[in-house]
Design a protein around this motif. Structure first.
Motif, PDB file in Angstrom:
ATOM      1  N   ARG A  16      10.538  21.717   4.381  1.00 56.33           N
ATOM      2  CA  ARG A  16      11.254  22.415   3.320  1.00 56.33           C
ATOM      3  C   ARG A  16      10.739  22.006   1.930  1.00 56.33           C
ATOM      4  NH1 ARG A  16      16.017  25.184   3.023  1.00 56.33           N
ATOM      5  NH2 ARG A  16      16.814  25.118   0.918  1.00 56.33           N
ATOM      6  N   SER A  17      10.408  20.732   1.788  1.00 61.84           N
ATOM      7  CA  SER A  17       9.973  20.240   0.469  1.00 61.84           C
ATOM      8  C   SER A  17       8.699  20.974   0.001  1.00 61.84           C
ATOM      9  CB  SER A  17       9.733  18.730   0.499  1.00 61.84           C
ATOM     10  OG  SER A  17       8.754  18.439   1.470  1.00 61.84           O
ATOM     11  N   LEU A  18       7.838  21.351   0.944  1.00 60.10           N
ATOM     12  CA  LEU A  18       6.620  22.085   0.569  1.00 60.10           C
ATOM     13  C   LEU A  18       7.001  23.461   0.004  1.00 60.10           C
ATOM     14  CD1 LEU A  18       3.579  22.731   0.539  1.00 60.10           C
ATOM     15  CD2 LEU A  18       3.679  23.156   2.983  1.00 60.10           C
ATOM     16  N   LEU A  19       7.986  24.099   0.620  1.00 65.22           N
ATOM     17  CA  LEU A  19       8.393  25.432   0.163  1.00 65.22           C
ATOM     18  C   LEU A  19       9.064  25.336  -1.209  1.00 65.22           C
ATOM     19  CD1 LEU A  19       9.707  26.758   3.591  1.00 65.22           C
ATOM     20  CD2 LEU A  19       7.437  27.031   2.579  1.00 65.22           C
ATOM     21  N   GLU A  20       9.826  24.270  -1.401  1.00 62.79           N
ATOM     22  CA  GLU A  20      10.455  24.068  -2.723  1.00 62.79           C
ATOM     23  C   GLU A  20       9.383  23.851  -3.791  1.00 62.79           C
ATOM     24  OE1 GLU A  20      14.613  22.156  -0.992  1.00 62.79           O
ATOM     25  OE2 GLU A  20      13.067  20.825  -1.778  1.00 62.79           O
ATOM     26  N   ASP A  21       8.353  23.092  -3.436  1.00 62.19           N
ATOM     27  CA  ASP A  21       7.240  22.871  -4.382  1.00 62.19           C
ATOM     28  C   ASP A  21       6.600  24.202  -4.769  1.00 62.19           C
ATOM     29  OD1 ASP A  21       7.608  20.189  -4.194  1.00 62.19           O
ATOM     30  OD2 ASP A  21       5.801  19.773  -3.015  1.00 62.19           O
ATOM     31  N   LEU A  22       6.411  25.062  -3.771  1.00 64.74           N
ATOM     32  CA  LEU A  22       5.760  26.354  -4.040  1.00 64.74           C
ATOM     33  C   LEU A  22       6.566  27.157  -5.059  1.00 64.74           C
ATOM     34  CD1 LEU A  22       4.590  27.433  -0.456  1.00 64.74           C
ATOM     35  CD2 LEU A  22       3.172  26.680  -2.349  1.00 64.74           C
ATOM     36  N   PRO A 211      -9.561  23.145   1.734  1.00 62.63           N
ATOM     37  CA  PRO A 211      -9.882  23.726   3.045  1.00 62.63           C
ATOM     38  C   PRO A 211      -9.127  25.036   3.234  1.00 62.63           C
ATOM     39  CG  PRO A 211      -8.943  21.512   3.272  1.00 62.63           C
ATOM     40  CD  PRO A 211      -8.769  21.921   1.837  1.00 62.63           C
ATOM     41  N   PRO A 212      -9.692  25.974   3.970  1.00 67.50           N
ATOM     42  CA  PRO A 212      -8.987  27.236   4.237  1.00 67.50           C
ATOM     43  C   PRO A 212      -7.780  27.026   5.165  1.00 67.50           C
ATOM     44  CG  PRO A 212     -11.339  27.448   4.532  1.00 67.50           C
ATOM     45  CD  PRO A 212     -11.045  25.986   4.441  1.00 67.50           C
ATOM     46  N   SER A 213      -7.228  28.116   5.636  1.00 68.82           N
ATOM     47  CA  SER A 213      -5.972  27.989   6.393  1.00 68.82           C
ATOM     48  C   SER A 213      -5.740  29.217   7.250  1.00 68.82           C
ATOM     49  CB  SER A 213      -4.818  27.891   5.405  1.00 68.82           C
ATOM     50  OG  SER A 213      -4.770  29.081   4.643  1.00 68.82           O
ATOM     51  N   ILE A 214      -4.787  29.092   8.164  1.00 72.36           N
ATOM     52  CA  ILE A 214      -4.364  30.262   8.941  1.00 72.36           C
ATOM     53  C   ILE A 214      -2.886  30.529   8.655  1.00 72.36           C
ATOM     54  CG2 ILE A 214      -6.031  29.914  10.787  1.00 72.36           C
ATOM     55  CD1 ILE A 214      -3.613  28.827  12.476  1.00 72.36           C
ATOM     56  N   ASP A 215      -2.469  31.735   8.970  1.00 74.04           N
ATOM     57  CA  ASP A 215      -1.073  32.104   8.746  1.00 74.04           C
ATOM     58  C   ASP A 215      -0.348  32.131  10.099  1.00 74.04           C
ATOM     59  OD1 ASP A 215       1.341  33.200   8.212  1.00 74.04           O
ATOM     60  OD2 ASP A 215       0.577  34.946   7.105  1.00 74.04           O
ATOM     61  N   PRO A 216       0.568  31.199  10.310  1.00 73.32           N
ATOM     62  CA  PRO A 216       1.244  31.145  11.614  1.00 73.32           C
ATOM     63  C   PRO A 216       2.130  32.355  11.883  1.00 73.32           C
ATOM     64  CG  PRO A 216       2.274  29.627  10.066  1.00 73.32           C
ATOM     65  CD  PRO A 216       1.052  30.166   9.389  1.00 73.32           C
ATOM     66  N   LEU A 217       2.444  33.134  10.829  1.00 73.92           N
ATOM     67  CA  LEU A 217       3.315  34.299  11.026  1.00 73.92           C
ATOM     68  C   LEU A 217       2.543  35.614  11.094  1.00 73.92           C
ATOM     69  CD1 LEU A 217       6.378  33.454   8.771  1.00 73.92           C
ATOM     70  CD2 LEU A 217       6.050  33.039  11.206  1.00 73.92           C
ATOM     71  N   ARG A 405      -0.775  22.118  11.789  1.00 73.15           N
ATOM     72  CA  ARG A 405       0.500  22.240  11.054  1.00 73.15           C
ATOM     73  C   ARG A 405       0.439  21.452   9.735  1.00 73.15           C
ATOM     74  NH1 ARG A 405       5.302  23.360  13.375  1.00 73.15           N
ATOM     75  NH2 ARG A 405       4.735  22.465  15.383  1.00 73.15           N
ATOM     76  N   HIS A 406      -0.143  20.267   9.799  1.00 73.90           N
ATOM     77  CA  HIS A 406      -0.135  19.409   8.613  1.00 73.90           C
ATOM     78  C   HIS A 406      -1.257  19.702   7.625  1.00 73.90           C
ATOM     79  CE1 HIS A 406       2.419  16.898  11.325  1.00 73.90           C
ATOM     80  NE2 HIS A 406       3.159  17.085  10.262  1.00 73.90           N
ATOM     81  N   ASN A 407      -2.301  20.355   8.078  1.00 72.03           N
ATOM     82  CA  ASN A 407      -3.466  20.483   7.197  1.00 72.03           C
ATOM     83  C   ASN A 407      -3.982  21.898   6.948  1.00 72.03           C
ATOM     84  OD1 ASN A 407      -4.176  17.541   6.810  1.00 72.03           O
ATOM     85  ND2 ASN A 407      -4.072  17.690   9.040  1.00 72.03           N
ATOM     86  N   PHE A 408      -3.782  22.802   7.892  1.00 74.31           N
ATOM     87  CA  PHE A 408      -4.517  24.063   7.775  1.00 74.31           C
ATOM     88  C   PHE A 408      -3.632  25.303   7.859  1.00 74.31           C
ATOM     89  CE2 PHE A 408      -7.543  20.951   9.753  1.00 74.31           C
ATOM     90  CZ  PHE A 408      -8.230  20.690   8.569  1.00 74.31           C
ATOM     91  N   LEU A 409      -2.422  25.212   7.331  1.00 75.89           N
ATOM     92  CA  LEU A 409      -1.570  26.407   7.276  1.00 75.89           C
ATOM     93  C   LEU A 409      -1.589  26.989   5.862  1.00 75.89           C
ATOM     94  CD1 LEU A 409       1.516  25.545   9.522  1.00 75.89           C
ATOM     95  CD2 LEU A 409      -0.626  26.689  10.134  1.00 75.89           C
ATOM     96  N   ILE A 410      -1.310  28.276   5.792  1.00 69.68           N
ATOM     97  CA  ILE A 410      -1.427  29.028   4.532  1.00 69.68           C
ATOM     98  C   ILE A 410      -0.535  28.458   3.423  1.00 69.68           C
ATOM     99  CG2 ILE A 410       0.340  30.738   5.229  1.00 69.68           C
ATOM    100  CD1 ILE A 410      -2.777  31.869   3.466  1.00 69.68           C
ATOM    101  N   THR A 411       0.578  27.849   3.791  1.00 65.11           N
ATOM    102  CA  THR A 411       1.506  27.316   2.785  1.00 65.11           C
ATOM    103  C   THR A 411       0.850  26.175   1.992  1.00 65.11           C
ATOM    104  OG1 THR A 411       2.465  26.303   4.762  1.00 65.11           O
ATOM    105  CG2 THR A 411       3.770  27.989   3.672  1.00 65.11           C
ATOM    106  N   ARG A 412       0.097  25.323   2.672  1.00 65.11           N
ATOM    107  CA  ARG A 412      -0.630  24.234   1.978  1.00 65.11           C
ATOM    108  C   ARG A 412      -1.720  24.833   1.073  1.00 65.11           C
ATOM    109  NH1 ARG A 412      -5.579  23.877   1.727  1.00 65.11           N
ATOM    110  NH2 ARG A 412      -5.802  24.151   3.956  1.00 65.11           N
TER     111      ARG A 412
END
Ligand code: UDP
Length: 433
Positions: A16-22, A211-217, A405-412
């Protein structure tokens, strides 16, 4: 494209903290963001941008995505740039043939011919960049230019912060092509590279590492039921009665599809299994069909090799189903930018065997999330090992999913872009949120 997506859709996937940061960071971005690349579909850049644009809009940031246009000559030149910037790989990159001169005069003529050819190539490249710059609305606060194809658009920059986002490995480029491209690229406010190994010492502008990322959704990565997976495999005449090894990639020499077939053939002598090679041809790649025919020839007579050409392109659900149906996922690239398909495979809990190149070693931690393969024999050995040890395959797959999950998702990835935009707007170094 007026669709948007809320970052809160990711609440069950990331902290959740990552989403709040965004949300906090987005409140401080003012103005219009523009992304420009060479294609809306096919390849990792288009894949990332499809999600990134939706999320930026979802955060209330005015965002546009445009692609450049060009003729066959332009895209064939930019494909040559792509190949030679990645550096040479034995047998994988076609090098122009230089005829042996028979006299000093012949030698001179051949050199002049080569210089003329290069001059024409650079002129065509600049010509199409100029046309695109006249046709596009480049009046934005942040302009992200992806890869070399549109890099020279910077020549008409009037305002805003311009960022050159490099997705490929330019650590060992052909010096002539790099020197040509370095001129426009040095005019950018900043550049972004996918890994520290790709960064350049000779640009003279700020460099960020993202680094790039993937979108889990996205449809490419969402969970699928067994019924949905079965339906897709049925459609392509593939029966799940034998373990499946899969490589999803464009038909491109650097993806080493012949190497994957050779490794499969070695395994097949000992373990009954099948191979899916699924891929398409990107609209900006004139070489793809030729590579597809070479692969078909090599697979000829092997009834358990399924070479699938996505034309029209496979749907994302289909790619997702191929990956989820697999026992082992391959990405045996000889050269690679990041290799999004590796993260896609790991996210699905699959063990992935990849070439030790580009961004693949960031994703595959050897013997923890998968295996790095340095040769056909090595790849075959690892595939066989995984087919014989389902528990090992499960352990690697699980670790791989957490690593992604920790490194390569679109949210990061989104957070990194927002931070870069803020830091460019505040060059003094102090950002007050
Ligand atoms: N891809 C696809 N259809 C295909 C081949 C590839 O949707 O027929 C997708 C693949 O799932 C991945 C992206 O294109 O999301 C390829 O990205 P990657 O970084 O692996 O390689 P690139 O093509 O950019 O070199």
């Amino acid at each position: 494209m007026n669709e948007t997506r809320s970052i809160w859709d990711y609440e069950d996937i990331v902290e959740r903290s990552l989403l709040e940061d965004l949300e906090l960071l987005a409140e401080h971005i003012s103005g219009r963001v523009l992304h420009i690349n060479a294609t809306y579909s096919g390849g990792g850049v288009a894949e990332i941008l499809s999600s990134m644009i939706l999320l930026l809009k979802g955060l209330g940031i005015e965002t546009e995505w445009n692609i450049i246009r060009g003729d066959d000559a332009f895209f064939s030149i930019t494909k040559t740039f792509h190949n030679v910037l990645h550096g040479r790989v034995n047998g994988a990159v076609e090098v122009p043939v230089k005829h042996e001169p028979v006299s000093v005069l012949d030698d001179l003529k051949s050199e002049i011919g080569e210089l003329t050819r290069r001059k024409e190539m650079f002129e065509t490249y600049l010509h199409w960049n100029r046309i695109n710059s006249e046709e596009m609305d480049l009046n934005s606060d942040f302009v992200f230019i992806h890869d070399p194809q549109p890099a020279a658009l910077i020549d008409v920059k009037q305002r805003g912060k311009w960022i050159w986002r490099c997705h490929i490995d330019v650590s060992n480029p052909d010096p002539l092509i790099w020197n040509f491209l370095r001129k426009p690229i040095s005019k950018y406010d900043a550049s972004i590279f996918s890994t520290p190994m790709f960064a350049r010492p000779d640009l003279g502008i700020r460099q960020f590492l993202v680094p790039p990322s993937i979108d889990p959704l996205s449809d490419k990565n969402i969970e699928l039921s067994q019924g949905e997976i079965d339906r897709v495999l049925d459609k392509y005449g593939i029966c799940m009665d034998k373990p499946i090894i899969t490589q999803v990639s464009r038909f491109d020499r650097l993806k080493d599809l012949p190497g994957v077939i050779d490794a499969y053939k070695l395994v097949k002598k000992r373990i009954d299994c099948q191979l899916i090679l699924a891929g398409g041809v990107a609209s900006d790649d004139p070489e793809g069909m030729g590579v597809y025919h070479e692969v078909m020839e090599k697979a000829y007579g092997e009834e358990d090799i399924h070479v699938l050409l996505g034309s029209p392109p496979f749907s994302d659900i289909e790619i997702n189903a191929f990956q989820r149906a697999s026992t082992v996922i391959m990405q045996k690239s000889l050269k690679e930018g990041f290799g999004l398909v590796v993260s896609e495979g790991l996210w699905k809990g699959k063990p992935v065997i990849g070439g030790a190149t580009g961004g693949i070693p960031l994703q595959i931690i050897n013997d923890v999330t998968g295996y790095l393969a340095h040769s056909v024999d090595g790849a075959a050995f690892k595939i066989a090992n995984l087919l014989k040890n389902p528990e090992l395959a499960r352990r690697l797959g699980e670790a791989g999913k957490e690593h992604v999950r920790h490194n390569f998702l679109i949210t990061r990835h989104l957070k990194d872009y927002l931070l870069i935009m803020l830091s460019l707007e505040n060059p003094s170094g102090t950002i007050r949120l």
